[in-house]
Design a protein around this motif. Sequence first.
Motif, PDB file in Angstrom:
ATOM      1  N   THR A  95      92.372 -26.626  77.909  1.00 24.80           N
ATOM      2  CA  THR A  95      91.634 -27.886  77.931  1.00 24.80           C
ATOM      3  C   THR A  95      92.570 -29.072  78.137  1.00 24.80           C
ATOM      4  N   VAL A  96      93.680 -29.086  77.402  1.00 22.39           N
ATOM      5  CA  VAL A  96      94.627 -30.199  77.496  1.00 22.39           C
ATOM      6  C   VAL A  96      95.273 -30.249  78.869  1.00 22.39           C
ATOM      7  N   TRP A  97      95.595 -29.093  79.433  1.00 19.64           N
ATOM      8  CA  TRP A  97      96.242 -29.049  80.745  1.00 19.64           C
ATOM      9  C   TRP A  97      95.262 -29.258  81.886  1.00 19.64           C
ATOM     10  N   GLY A  98      93.963 -29.186  81.595  1.00 16.37           N
ATOM     11  CA  GLY A  98      92.991 -29.423  82.653  1.00 16.37           C
ATOM     12  C   GLY A  98      92.597 -28.183  83.419  1.00 16.37           C
ATOM     13  N   PHE A  99      92.982 -26.991  82.933  1.00 17.12           N
ATOM     14  CA  PHE A  99      92.560 -25.761  83.590  1.00 17.12           C
ATOM     15  C   PHE A  99      91.139 -25.435  83.157  1.00 17.12           C
ATOM     16  N   SER A 100      90.363 -24.885  84.069  1.00 11.09           N
ATOM     17  CA  SER A 100      88.996 -24.518  83.716  1.00 11.09           C
ATOM     18  C   SER A 100      89.013 -23.378  82.717  1.00 11.09           C
ATOM     19  N   ARG A 281      90.688 -35.222  75.005  1.00  4.73           N
ATOM     20  CA  ARG A 281      90.072 -34.676  76.223  1.00  4.73           C
ATOM     21  C   ARG A 281      88.586 -34.363  76.004  1.00  4.73           C
ATOM     22  N   ILE A 282      88.252 -33.817  74.838  1.00  3.41           N
ATOM     23  CA  ILE A 282      86.855 -33.469  74.567  1.00  3.41           C
ATOM     24  C   ILE A 282      85.991 -34.720  74.518  1.00  3.41           C
ATOM     25  N   LEU A 283      86.471 -35.748  73.810  1.00  6.36           N
ATOM     26  CA  LEU A 283      85.687 -36.982  73.704  1.00  6.36           C
ATOM     27  C   LEU A 283      85.564 -37.677  75.058  1.00  6.36           C
ATOM     28  N   GLN A 284      86.608 -37.628  75.868  1.00  2.84           N
ATOM     29  CA  GLN A 284      86.533 -38.244  77.196  1.00  2.84           C
ATOM     30  C   GLN A 284      85.473 -37.580  78.069  1.00  2.84           C
ATOM     31  N   LYS A 285      85.288 -36.278  77.905  1.00  2.97           N
ATOM     32  CA  LYS A 285      84.325 -35.552  78.725  1.00  2.97           C
ATOM     33  C   LYS A 285      82.895 -35.657  78.199  1.00  2.97           C
ATOM     34  N   GLN A 286      82.743 -35.747  76.867  1.00  5.65           N
ATOM     35  CA  GLN A 286      81.399 -35.625  76.294  1.00  5.65           C
ATOM     36  C   GLN A 286      80.857 -36.901  75.661  1.00  5.65           C
ATOM     37  N   LEU A 287      81.717 -37.834  75.277  1.00  6.54           N
ATOM     38  CA  LEU A 287      81.238 -39.059  74.642  1.00  6.54           C
ATOM     39  C   LEU A 287      81.065 -40.138  75.713  1.00  6.54           C
TER      40      LEU A 287
END
Length: 418
Positions: A95-100, A281-287
């Motif tokens: 997740t941190v590195w941006g890999f799916s 990363r999680i908050l940037q994608k979902q919030l």
Amino acid sequence: MFNAGRKHIIVFEHQKLLFDPVNEDEINLLNSLIAYHGDYSPFYKLIRNGVQFCEYVGVLQIGETLIEVLPKADKAVDEETKSKWQGLLINMIRTVWGFSVKDSGSSDLKLKHNSVLDLYFELYISELESLLHAGLIKKYTCEQRNAKALKGKLLFTKHIQANVVHRERFFIESTKYSIDHELHQILYTALKLISKLNRNNLLTSRIGNLLLNFPEQKSIKVVASTFSKIVYNRKSIVYQRAMEIAELLLLNYHPDLSKGRRNVLALMFDMNALWEQFVLRILQKQLLSHKVSGQISKQFWKSQGMSSSMRPDIVLVDRLSNEVIVLDTKWKNLNGYSPSPDDLRQMYVYHEYFNAKRVALIYPGNGESLGGQFYHKNQKELDDKHCHVVQISANKDFKKWKDKIVECVKESLSLEIK
């Protein structure tokens, strides 16, 4: 103590790993750890007959032995807990590195049964396979050589030095448009390193196919400056992901340079930094209701020739009202205790300097969250400044864990769910 016959040792951060002082295999491994600790940045400290790991997680491959260090956020240290944190750590790094993040059942590898090292090997192999499938790019490179024909620029000084006797030759510099260039030399060097270190049978055939199909390149010495000088253009930008993994592998590999030691590859990550980047990363994608930013600095103190700034981990700005919320992540389990005075003082300062409506501390934990208020300066009443404490319990289901983190942040800070 561990069984020296095992090649894969699993421990948790801050855990001690002890060695039998009369077992030759274990003593050799301990000596390699001692030598590595003395030469490079340590991820552990030395203790009597062993080592104690710090806040770093990841893998250390020392010769044929793989030591896997997992996050410690649960009291239990049984096999089920180890299995859970193996999978969670791998997906956190993805997740941190941006890999799916693929479901482990549909992936080529069942990642939940493998280490972080296997993850990076698999990712690198997949990147190279993709590059080969799309076609390797060519670049213009300068080549200096002694030739029998004058085709290119004559280097007069070197020509005189090299061809005093051989007057029929010319020392020239010519430009060649080919796939033999620095990018491929670095990738090929990393591929050969992986073929040397890989112990996963599921990857062996893919590595072999790459070695057969990837054009052989000349050997080069790779150092940190090798990567810092690389400039990507429109054609080569597709190489960036593979180059990032190659850099991680090549710069963290320390070959045996003296008798009695073993080659060491260290892929270790500061768990505090990983937890911070993971939540960000999680908050940037979902919030989506908020602009989510990390590491925003403000000047705090200045003296002659010196200065200091403050930098919270995560800043949320409401897209409609522009209200500010500051979050600070802490990778430690409170175990029923209140946050440290230093953590609370830090949040109070964020309240003041960022004009925040609310602030919160984000911990791993038992899932309990609580609100709290700071006292007013007069000590007679509570201030209107609040500091929430959010403790998020881990879930073996990675998607549910991510959703739980966002849900806990929203509930604790009374954010409107959008």
